[in-house]
Design an enzyme around this catalytic site. Structure first.
Site, PDB file in Angstrom:
ATOM      1  N   LYS A   1      62.461  50.957 -31.314  1.00 29.04           N
ATOM      2  CA  LYS A   1      63.631  51.750 -30.904  1.00 29.04           C
ATOM      3  C   LYS A   1      63.482  52.243 -29.471  1.00 29.04           C
ATOM      4  O   LYS A   1      64.416  52.157 -28.679  1.00 29.04           O
ATOM      5  CB  LYS A   1      63.785  52.941 -31.862  1.00 29.04           C
ATOM      6  CG  LYS A   1      64.750  53.991 -31.386  1.00 29.04           C
ATOM      7  CD  LYS A   1      64.825  55.163 -32.332  1.00 29.04           C
ATOM      8  CE  LYS A   1      63.846  56.273 -32.090  1.00 29.04           C
ATOM      9  NZ  LYS A   1      64.117  57.159 -30.945  1.00 29.04           N
ATOM     10  N   ASN A   2      62.300  52.755 -29.144  1.00 27.36           N
ATOM     11  CA  ASN A   2      62.148  53.380 -27.826  1.00 27.36           C
ATOM     12  C   ASN A   2      62.046  52.367 -26.686  1.00 27.36           C
ATOM     13  O   ASN A   2      62.107  52.753 -25.520  1.00 27.36           O
ATOM     14  CB  ASN A   2      60.940  54.328 -27.819  1.00 27.36           C
ATOM     15  CG  ASN A   2      61.229  55.590 -28.618  1.00 27.36           C
ATOM     16  OD1 ASN A   2      62.379  55.835 -29.010  1.00 27.36           O
ATOM     17  ND2 ASN A   2      60.204  56.385 -28.866  1.00 27.36           N
TER      18      ASN A   2
ATOM     19  N   ARG B   1      67.785  57.843 -37.827  1.00 22.39           N
ATOM     20  CA  ARG B   1      67.898  57.572 -36.395  1.00 22.39           C
ATOM     21  C   ARG B   1      66.865  56.546 -35.939  1.00 22.39           C
ATOM     22  O   ARG B   1      67.075  55.864 -34.956  1.00 22.39           O
ATOM     23  CB  ARG B   1      67.679  58.864 -35.594  1.00 22.39           C
ATOM     24  CG  ARG B   1      68.777  59.866 -35.778  1.00 22.39           C
ATOM     25  CD  ARG B   1      68.489  61.111 -34.999  1.00 22.39           C
ATOM     26  NE  ARG B   1      68.119  60.706 -33.653  1.00 22.39           N
ATOM     27  CZ  ARG B   1      67.724  61.524 -32.701  1.00 22.39           C
ATOM     28  NH1 ARG B   1      67.631  62.790 -32.944  1.00 22.39           N
ATOM     29  NH2 ARG B   1      67.425  61.075 -31.517  1.00 22.39           N
TER      30      ARG B   1
ATOM     31  N   CYS C   1      66.192  64.864 -30.695  1.00 21.99           N
ATOM     32  CA  CYS C   1      65.411  65.698 -31.605  1.00 21.99           C
ATOM     33  C   CYS C   1      64.978  66.978 -30.925  1.00 21.99           C
ATOM     34  O   CYS C   1      64.544  66.969 -29.775  1.00 21.99           O
ATOM     35  CB  CYS C   1      64.164  64.947 -32.058  1.00 21.99           C
ATOM     36  SG  CYS C   1      64.446  63.887 -33.467  1.00 21.99           S
TER      37      CYS C   1
ATOM     38  N   ASP D   1      54.335  60.932 -31.303  1.00 24.79           N
ATOM     39  CA  ASP D   1      55.267  60.518 -32.361  1.00 24.79           C
ATOM     40  C   ASP D   1      54.569  60.175 -33.674  1.00 24.79           C
ATOM     41  O   ASP D   1      55.224  59.910 -34.682  1.00 24.79           O
ATOM     42  CB  ASP D   1      56.096  59.301 -31.895  1.00 24.79           C
ATOM     43  CG  ASP D   1      57.206  59.711 -30.941  1.00 24.79           C
ATOM     44  OD1 ASP D   1      57.342  60.910 -30.652  1.00 24.79           O
ATOM     45  OD2 ASP D   1      57.946  58.818 -30.476  1.00 24.79           O
TER      46      ASP D   1
ATOM     47  N   ARG E   1      62.924  69.905 -23.381  1.00 33.50           N
ATOM     48  CA  ARG E   1      62.725  68.540 -22.881  1.00 33.50           C
ATOM     49  C   ARG E   1      63.417  68.392 -21.530  1.00 33.50           C
ATOM     50  O   ARG E   1      64.498  67.820 -21.416  1.00 33.50           O
ATOM     51  CB  ARG E   1      63.233  67.533 -23.914  1.00 33.50           C
ATOM     52  CG  ARG E   1      62.443  67.641 -25.208  1.00 33.50           C
ATOM     53  CD  ARG E   1      62.906  66.686 -26.279  1.00 33.50           C
ATOM     54  NE  ARG E   1      62.429  65.342 -26.087  1.00 33.50           N
ATOM     55  CZ  ARG E   1      62.582  64.377 -26.983  1.00 33.50           C
ATOM     56  NH1 ARG E   1      63.200  64.607 -28.104  1.00 33.50           N
ATOM     57  NH2 ARG E   1      62.124  63.170 -26.737  1.00 33.50           N
TER      58      ARG E   1
HETATM   59  C1  UD1 Z   1      59.824  59.481 -25.239  1.00 36.33           C
HETATM   60  C2  UD1 Z   1      60.162  59.066 -26.629  1.00 36.33           C
HETATM   61  C3  UD1 Z   1      59.636  60.077 -27.627  1.00 36.33           C
HETATM   62  C4  UD1 Z   1      58.151  60.319 -27.408  1.00 36.33           C
HETATM   63  C5  UD1 Z   1      57.858  60.651 -25.959  1.00 36.33           C
HETATM   64  C6  UD1 Z   1      56.378  60.741 -25.641  1.00 36.33           C
HETATM   65  C7  UD1 Z   1      62.241  57.880 -26.363  1.00 36.33           C
HETATM   66  C8  UD1 Z   1      63.697  57.846 -26.602  1.00 36.33           C
HETATM   67  N1  UD1 Z   1      61.598  58.973 -26.757  1.00 36.33           N
HETATM   68  O1  UD1 Z   1      60.499  60.707 -24.996  1.00 36.33           O
HETATM   69  O2  UD1 Z   1      59.858  59.563 -28.927  1.00 36.33           O
HETATM   70  O3  UD1 Z   1      57.751  61.407 -28.209  1.00 36.33           O
HETATM   71  O4  UD1 Z   1      58.412  59.632 -25.094  1.00 36.33           O
HETATM   72  O5  UD1 Z   1      55.742  59.550 -25.978  1.00 36.33           O
HETATM   73  O6  UD1 Z   1      61.644  56.938 -25.886  1.00 36.33           O
HETATM   74  N2  UD1 Z   1      58.851  66.135 -19.157  1.00 36.33           N
HETATM   75  C9  UD1 Z   1      59.129  66.988 -18.108  1.00 36.33           C
HETATM   76  N3  UD1 Z   1      60.065  66.574 -17.183  1.00 36.33           N
HETATM   77  C10 UD1 Z   1      60.703  65.391 -17.264  1.00 36.33           C
HETATM   78  C11 UD1 Z   1      60.404  64.528 -18.343  1.00 36.33           C
HETATM   79  C12 UD1 Z   1      59.466  64.927 -19.282  1.00 36.33           C
HETATM   80  O7  UD1 Z   1      58.569  68.065 -17.983  1.00 36.33           O
HETATM   81  O8  UD1 Z   1      61.528  65.086 -16.399  1.00 36.33           O
HETATM   82  C13 UD1 Z   1      57.806  66.517 -20.160  1.00 36.33           C
HETATM   83  C14 UD1 Z   1      58.348  66.640 -21.572  1.00 36.33           C
HETATM   84  O9  UD1 Z   1      58.866  67.914 -21.830  1.00 36.33           O
HETATM   85  C15 UD1 Z   1      57.100  66.351 -22.395  1.00 36.33           C
HETATM   86  C16 UD1 Z   1      56.348  65.309 -21.543  1.00 36.33           C
HETATM   87  O10 UD1 Z   1      56.880  65.464 -20.228  1.00 36.33           O
HETATM   88  O11 UD1 Z   1      56.302  67.502 -22.492  1.00 36.33           O
HETATM   89  C17 UD1 Z   1      56.508  63.871 -21.988  1.00 36.33           C
HETATM   90  O12 UD1 Z   1      57.879  63.566 -22.122  1.00 36.33           O
HETATM   91  P1  UD1 Z   1      58.445  62.089 -21.969  1.00 36.33           P
HETATM   92  O13 UD1 Z   1      57.309  61.112 -21.936  1.00 36.33           O
HETATM   93  O14 UD1 Z   1      59.409  62.066 -20.850  1.00 36.33           O
HETATM   94  O15 UD1 Z   1      59.231  61.919 -23.316  1.00 36.33           O
HETATM   95  P2  UD1 Z   1      60.649  61.275 -23.534  1.00 36.33           P
HETATM   96  O16 UD1 Z   1      60.824  60.109 -22.586  1.00 36.33           O
HETATM   97  O17 UD1 Z   1      61.689  62.329 -23.593  1.00 36.33           O
END
Ligand code: UD1
Length: 430
Positions: free
Chosen positions: A22-23, A397, A117, A305, A122
């Site tokens: 999915k991701n 989802r 979620c 995850d 985030r």
């Molecule tokens: C993706 C996955 C999610 C998984 C996560 C970490 C999808 C749709 N979702 O989420 O299932 O749990 O990777 O493997 O692919 N952060 C910031 N600023 C930003 C972006 C992120 O501070 O601009 C922080 C987040 O709050 C978190 C960390 O960085 O603490 C990692 O987040 P990130 O890797 O970006 O997760 P997602 O891409 O949202």
């Protein structure tokens, strides 16, 4: 409202086939609109998040033809609008990938701030920082992110934190900027690599995906391609944990064992047998498992995850385990539900101290988010008696035919919509 009803206590045995990730599929669908030629995507998982995103790209004018349950053809030449409707997208976090895709193709994107979620705050500051670095003006107005520019120019970007979403989003937009972009401190997850491979199949020039430095040479256009999405390591890991928790013996097929190494290592450490072959892993748990400590980390560390599913297994293991969640701060919401099933877990900040119990007892519980929901299903599969899980919409989802695949492994689980159906299930199973 749909619920799962489960009669637990049956070891899972058999084979299960894993769907596409999915991701990886979410950014790849978004990136597919970046060419005016047809893109065929295979091995798409049939899950709600994917279907919502396909509707969203149709909503801005792309043509989406479903070939079969796992294959679509996407034609982005008919897009008339760079502004995505809130209603289409509010439910999925990955809506933010349309920012990188539309900005890369049209130098213009308007996308509502993402939902998804609720596993903690985030922020998307790193995405926006990257877009700004390559020349976009970015503002947030009335809940919508607006990113625009005359043209984008490659830049050297150092990510403050390792972010999967930001790495992918910047990679998409920068692959159409003029000149070279370097992303340092990039995320290394298999789906980052998969998206880079997909963009390269459309004509991009991206090197280094899978390491922490990604180098991108911008190109002026993309062309159509056929692409097959990688297997879902989190779906695979979930079945590995289900086998471990129920003292089962499960062969998980259509996986890339290398992607599962962090999960496999923990299962071996606590006493499971794990056999790897080219594209499958077999997990056998013949006896009660042992305690360990787990800390979630970006890939190749233990995935956030998989934290709830692993914690369920440790809540049944002999001894005291400590699980530290270092990516998202709100990922222990399932603990109260698990406590109602007899688990002994204390949460302090980002740490859960788990004293293993020999087994759970079935209860009425509620799924707080996607992965926690899957973890509670695993708990229900192990528990004595019946478990009813509410809010399974979260689980749908991200897991294709979860109950069907579990039934294929011998589980007694059904999706129901009323008390009457729950009673019927309980009578039938007894
Ligand atoms: C993706 C996955 C999610 C998984 C996560 C970490 C999808 C749709 N979702 O989420 O299932 O749990 O990777 O493997 O692919 N952060 C910031 N600023 C930003 C972006 C992120 O501070 O601009 C922080 C987040 O709050 C978190 C960390 O960085 O603490 C990692 O987040 P990130 O890797 O970006 O997760 P997602 O891409 O949202």
């Amino acid at each position: 409202m749909e619920q799962y009803v489960i009669k637990g206590g049956i070891p899972l045995v058999g084979e299960v086939e894993i769907a596409g990730a999915k991701n990886a599929a979410l950014p790849i669908i978004s990136a597919a609109i970046m060419t005016d030629e047809v893109v065929t995507l295979e091995n798409l998982p049939d899950v709600n998040d994917i279907n919502v995103l396909l509707e969203a790209i149709e909503g801005i004018g792309a043509r989406v033809d479903r070939i079969d349950r796992h294959t679509v053809k996407i034609n982005g030449s008919t897009i008339q609008d760079c502004s995505v409707e809130y209603e289409c997208i509010k439910k999925i976090r990955a809506s933010y990938y349309l920012l990188g895709a539309l900005l890369g193709k049209y130098n213009n994107a308007e996308v509502p701030l993402p939902g998804g979620c609720n596993i903690g705050s985030r922020p998307i500051d790193q995405h926006l920082k990257g877009f700004r670095a390559i020349g976009a003006q970015v503002s947030i107005e009335h809940g919508t992110i607006i990113a625009k520019c005359d043209h984008m120019v490659g830049a050297h970007i150092f990510m403050d934190i390792v972010s999967v979403g930001a790495t992918i989003n910047i990679m998409m937009a920068a692959s159409r900027a003029q000149g070279r972009t370097i992303i340092e401190n990039a995320a290394k997850e298999p789906h980052v690599v998969d998206v880079a491979n997909f963009l390269n199949s459309m004509g991009a020039d991206i090197k280094g995906a899978g390491t922490d430095v990604i180098r991108i040479k911008g190109v002026s256009s993309f062309h159509g391609c056929n692409y097959m999405i990688v297997p879902d390591m989190i779906e695979a890991g979930t079945y590995m944990m289900a086998a471990a928790a129920t003292k089962g013996d499960v062969i998980i097929k259509n996986v890339i064992p290398k992607h599962l190494e962090a999960i496999t290592a923990k299962l071996l450490e606590i006493g499971c047998e794990v056999e790897e072959s080219d594209d499958s892993v077999r997990v056998v748990a013949a006896k009660r498992l042992n305690r360990t400590h787990v800390k979630t980390q970006p890939y190749p560390g233990f995935p956030t995850d998989m934290q709830p599913q692993m914690s369920v297994v440790l809540a049944l293991a002999a001894g005291t385990s400590i699980v530290t969640e270092s990516i998202f701060e709100n990922r222990f919401k399932y603990v109260d539900e698990l406590t109602r099933m007899g688990a002994n877990i204390k949460v302090e900040g980002n740490t859960a101290i788990i004293d293993g119990v020999p087994n759970f007892t079935g209860a009425r519980i509620s799924s707080p988010d996607l992965r926690a929901g899957a973890a509670l299903v695993i708990a229900g599969l192990e528990a004595d008696g019946f478990t009813v899980i509410d809010d399974i919409v979260y689980i749908q989802r991200g897991y294709e035919d979860f109950e069907g695949k579990l039934r294929g492994l011998g589980a007694e689980i059904e999706r129901v919509t009323s008390e009457r159906e729950i009673d019927k299930f309980e009578l039938r199973i007894g």
